[in-house]
Write an enzyme that holds these catalytic residues in place. Structure first.
Site, PDB file in Angstrom:
ATOM      1  CD  GLU A 235      26.280 -10.699   8.839  1.00 14.16           C
ATOM      2  OE1 GLU A 235      25.385 -11.097   8.055  1.00 14.16           O
ATOM      3  OE2 GLU A 235      26.039 -10.294   9.978  1.00 14.16           O
TER       4      GLU A 235
ATOM      5  CB  CYS B 110      23.222 -14.570  13.338  1.00 13.38           C
ATOM      6  SG  CYS B 110      23.899 -15.570  11.994  1.00 13.38           S
TER       7      CYS B 110
ATOM      8  CG  ASN C  24      19.076  -9.657   4.647  1.00 13.96           C
ATOM      9  OD1 ASN C  24      19.336  -8.588   4.094  1.00 13.96           O
ATOM     10  ND2 ASN C  24      18.017  -9.805   5.428  1.00 13.96           N
TER      11      ASN C  24
ATOM     12  CB  CYS D  18      23.449 -13.850   7.232  1.00  6.20           C
ATOM     13  SG  CYS D  18      22.387 -14.445   8.547  1.00  6.20           S
TER      14      CYS D  18
ATOM     15  CB  CYS E 142      27.383 -14.479  10.476  1.00  2.00           C
ATOM     16  SG  CYS E 142      26.178 -14.719   9.145  1.00  2.00           S
TER      17      CYS E 142
ATOM     18  CD  GLU F 114      14.142 -12.160   5.135  1.00  3.78           C
ATOM     19  OE1 GLU F 114      12.970 -11.893   4.751  1.00  3.78           O
ATOM     20  OE2 GLU F 114      14.625 -11.757   6.205  1.00  3.78           O
TER      21      GLU F 114
HETATM   22  N1  THU Z   1      20.495 -11.320   9.121  1.00  4.86           N
HETATM   23  C1  THU Z   1      21.678 -11.072   8.482  1.00  4.86           C
HETATM   24  O1  THU Z   1      21.725 -10.937   7.257  1.00  4.86           O
HETATM   25  N2  THU Z   1      22.796 -10.974   9.231  1.00  4.86           N
HETATM   26  C2  THU Z   1      22.822 -11.086  10.586  1.00  4.86           C
HETATM   27  O2  THU Z   1      23.896 -11.155  11.167  1.00  4.86           O
HETATM   28  C3  THU Z   1      21.571 -11.097  11.343  1.00  4.86           C
HETATM   29  C4  THU Z   1      20.377 -11.525  10.548  1.00  4.86           C
HETATM   30  C5  THU Z   1      19.274 -11.399   8.320  1.00  4.86           C
HETATM   31  C6  THU Z   1      18.711 -12.789   8.208  1.00  4.86           C
HETATM   32  C7  THU Z   1      17.266 -12.500   7.912  1.00  4.86           C
HETATM   33  O3  THU Z   1      17.110 -12.307   6.523  1.00  4.86           O
HETATM   34  C8  THU Z   1      16.999 -11.158   8.592  1.00  4.86           C
HETATM   35  O4  THU Z   1      18.274 -10.607   8.881  1.00  4.86           O
HETATM   36  C9  THU Z   1      16.186 -11.256   9.851  1.00  4.86           C
HETATM   37  O5  THU Z   1      16.730 -12.178  10.706  1.00  4.86           O
END
Ligand code: THU
Length: 133
Positions: free
Chosen positions: A61, A91, A48, A59, A94, A50
């Site tokens: 994935e 999530c 991920n 994300c 994804c 941000e």
């Molecule tokens: N996140 C992912 O990378 N994958 C997921 O399926 C759940 C959430 C990340 C997004 C964000 O950077 C952090 O987790 C907190 O939500």
């Protein structure tokens, strides 16, 4: 689901655990790594990333899957996901991406200690929307 784990699956899960180290998560401090297995048994990873205005955050994935597709790949069969919490599930967005691009995908939810759960994406996104492409 009932599934017999292969050596390549174990490797995929280890790659997801490792990929988490590449997360750029200065806002949430929640790291996620993902690894997809392609039709030619290649492993592509993502983590991920941000961004402080939030919506561009991407994300693990999707970073793995879009990296593969944007390099010309089209068929992946499995995805392993490892987050900072035990049992980090993908999530909703994804789940849609996985389902749309690989409707039979096997999903491994992996923990740091290498324990895991296995699902078919259809279990995680029942009655998902998809054009028949
Ligand atoms: N996140 C992912 O990378 N994958 C997921 O399926 C759940 C959430 C990340 C997004 C964000 O950077 C952090 O987790 C907190 O939500």
């Amino acid at each position: 689901m009932d599934y017999r784990v292969l050596d390549i699956d174990k490797k995929l899960m280890q790659e997801a655990i490792k990929a988490r180290e590449n997360a750029y998560a200065p806002i949430s401090n929640f790291r996620v790594g993902a690894a997809i297995l392609t039709e030619s048994d290649e492993i592509i990873v993502g983590a991920n990333v941000e961004i402080s205005s939030f919506s561009p955050t991407s994300c693990a994935e999707r970073n793995a899957i879009f990296s593969y597709f944007s390099g010309g790949g089209r068929h992946f069969t499995k995805i392993a996901i490892c987050g900072d919490d035990d049992n980090t599930f993908p999530c909703g967005v994804c789940r849609q991406v996985i389902y749309e691009l690989s409707p039979e995908a096997i999903v491994f939810i992996v923990n740091e200690d290498s324990s895991y759960k296995v699902f078919n994406i259809r279990e995680l996104l029942p009655n998902g929307f998809r054009y028949e492409l």
